[in-house]
Structures are given as structure tokens and as C-alpha cells.
Design a protein around this motif. Sequence first.
Motif, PDB file in Angstrom:
ATOM      1  N   UNK A 137       0.810  -1.215   0.000  1.00  0.00           N
ATOM      2  CA  UNK A 137       0.000   0.000   0.000  1.00  0.00           C
ATOM      3  C   UNK A 137       0.844   1.267   0.000  1.00  0.00           C
ATOM      4  N   UNK A 138       2.049   1.172   0.541  1.00  0.00           N
ATOM      5  CA  UNK A 138       2.921   2.345   0.602  1.00  0.00           C
ATOM      6  C   UNK A 138       3.339   2.831  -0.784  1.00  0.00           C
ATOM      7  N   UNK A 162      -4.681  -5.091   9.570  1.00  0.00           N
ATOM      8  CA  UNK A 162      -3.715  -4.195  10.207  1.00  0.00           C
ATOM      9  C   UNK A 162      -2.341  -4.319   9.545  1.00  0.00           C
ATOM     10  N   UNK A 163      -1.907  -5.553   9.328  1.00  0.00           N
ATOM     11  CA  UNK A 163      -0.593  -5.777   8.738  1.00  0.00           C
ATOM     12  C   UNK A 163      -0.505  -5.279   7.302  1.00  0.00           C
ATOM     13  N   UNK A 164      -1.620  -5.287   6.582  1.00  0.00           N
ATOM     14  CA  UNK A 164      -1.575  -4.850   5.188  1.00  0.00           C
ATOM     15  C   UNK A 164      -1.271  -3.349   5.073  1.00  0.00           C
ATOM     16  N   UNK A 165      -1.388  -2.617   6.181  1.00  0.00           N
ATOM     17  CA  UNK A 165      -1.066  -1.192   6.169  1.00  0.00           C
ATOM     18  C   UNK A 165       0.436  -0.953   6.073  1.00  0.00           C
ATOM     19  N   UNK A 166       1.224  -2.004   6.295  1.00  0.00           N
ATOM     20  CA  UNK A 166       2.656  -1.898   6.035  1.00  0.00           C
ATOM     21  C   UNK A 166       3.553  -1.763   7.243  1.00  0.00           C
ATOM     22  N   UNK A 167       3.009  -1.909   8.448  1.00  0.00           N
ATOM     23  CA  UNK A 167       3.857  -1.781   9.622  1.00  0.00           C
ATOM     24  C   UNK A 167       4.907  -2.890   9.636  1.00  0.00           C
TER      25      UNK A 167
END
Length: 246
Positions: A137-138, A162-167
Motif C-alpha cells: 500500500x505504501x 492491520x498488517x496490510x497497512x505496512x507496519x
Amino acid sequence: MKQHTVLYEVKDQTAWITLNRPEVKNALNKEMHEELYDCFQEASQDHEVKVIILQGSGDAFCAGADLKSVSSDSAESFDYGDYLQDTYNRLIVLIDSISKPVIAYLNGVTVGAGLSIALACDYRIADSRAKLALSFLKIGLVPDAGASYFLPRLVGLGKAMELMLGQTVSAEEAFRINLITAIGNPAEYAERLASIPPAAYGLAKQNMKQGFEHSLSEVLDMEVSAQREAGQSQEHKDALLRFLKK
């Protein structure tokens, strides 16, 4: 079998497949995809191989797709969907279909499609210093290479969202949320897996995976069929004899 970007070695009934582009943290280009596919096919078909371990060279497992391999001239017309179908998708289907135990050893940075490939493996063993992230996603892309399928099944839908947000998560956090199997040495895990009767493992693996897509009654029928086949195998008869002799 070419070994320019991927190395292949069999030791002690274990096939070691090593991504070998350390200068770009083992980012995947088309040549690496071709060699990686060939290596997994070879390991799957080799009767001497009982366990497969995928790892990276240098300080990374895999940094995902090598976006720089897409030339600036073709960037405007580049079709990511076509590329996925030609490379990642066929690789993920192959890994998922292998009846032998497949371990991803996350020896360092594991991001993007590199993490996706690891998710398709049966087990993920991480070095204590490993860092994991889905970074799609970034850069304005969506998780691919099977991440949308495997990740929610491993950690649950909420944590996957949550993880797909890239943390970025550490090995310790990855273990806590069931993203990885263990922190440590993959060879020790491979030795344990190599002692398991291979036909029974393959059947059990198949049932576990298909259990997500079928009803309870269907799974019970699958277990009947698999148990009938396993019960007639020579490996079961030998194991049973060893057990009764104890």
C-alpha cells in the motif's frame, strides 16, 4: 538447471533453495522467478528430498519484487496483472501443491512479495533479527502473490487488515501473532520434519488446507479417504511394528 540467481543444494535429505541476489536484498526479477520455479519442481520430484528450505543470501530473505527491473520506457504500459500471472501466481500454486514439508527461513529483511512467498510455505522459521512487512500500500499497490489468501488464515482477518497497512514487525511480534512458526535454526526443524512418514504428511497437509473450503461432513469424508490410504501404506505398517516392539 540454471543457478544464476537462485542456488540449489541437497544435504541430509533437505533441499536448500537460496535466493542469490544479495546486492538488491534478493529482490525478485523474471530470471529469478524462472530459476526459483525450476528449483521447487526439482525438489518436489526428487525422491531423496524429504524437506525443502527456502532462504535468502546475505542479510535478507527477500525484499519483494525488483521494481527497478521494469524499464522506465515500459513503466507506463506495464501490466502488473499480466506479470503476476506469469510469475508469482504459478510459483505460489506450485509451492502450495507440494506434498513435502516446505520451510521458509526468514534470515533477515522479509517484505512485500517476499513475505507473500513465505506465507505460502508450510512453516516460517525466522532469525531473531528478521523484520517483516507487507509494503504494497505504501507504493499504491495491493498485497499479492497469495497474501490475501494466506495471511487472514494465519493471523485472522482483523490482524491481516492491520498488517496490510505496512507496519514492520519484529520476529518476536511475528511469533506472538502466529505469523511465523518459530524463531531459531531451520535445520533443527527440518530434521524433525524429515522423520515424519512422508505419505501421511502429504495427506494430512492436504486435509488441513482443504478444511477451510469444505463443510464438516465433507472434511470427515476426506479424512476417511486419507486414513484408508495411509493405513494401507508400508510406512504405516513399519511405524506400527516399531511402536508395538517398544
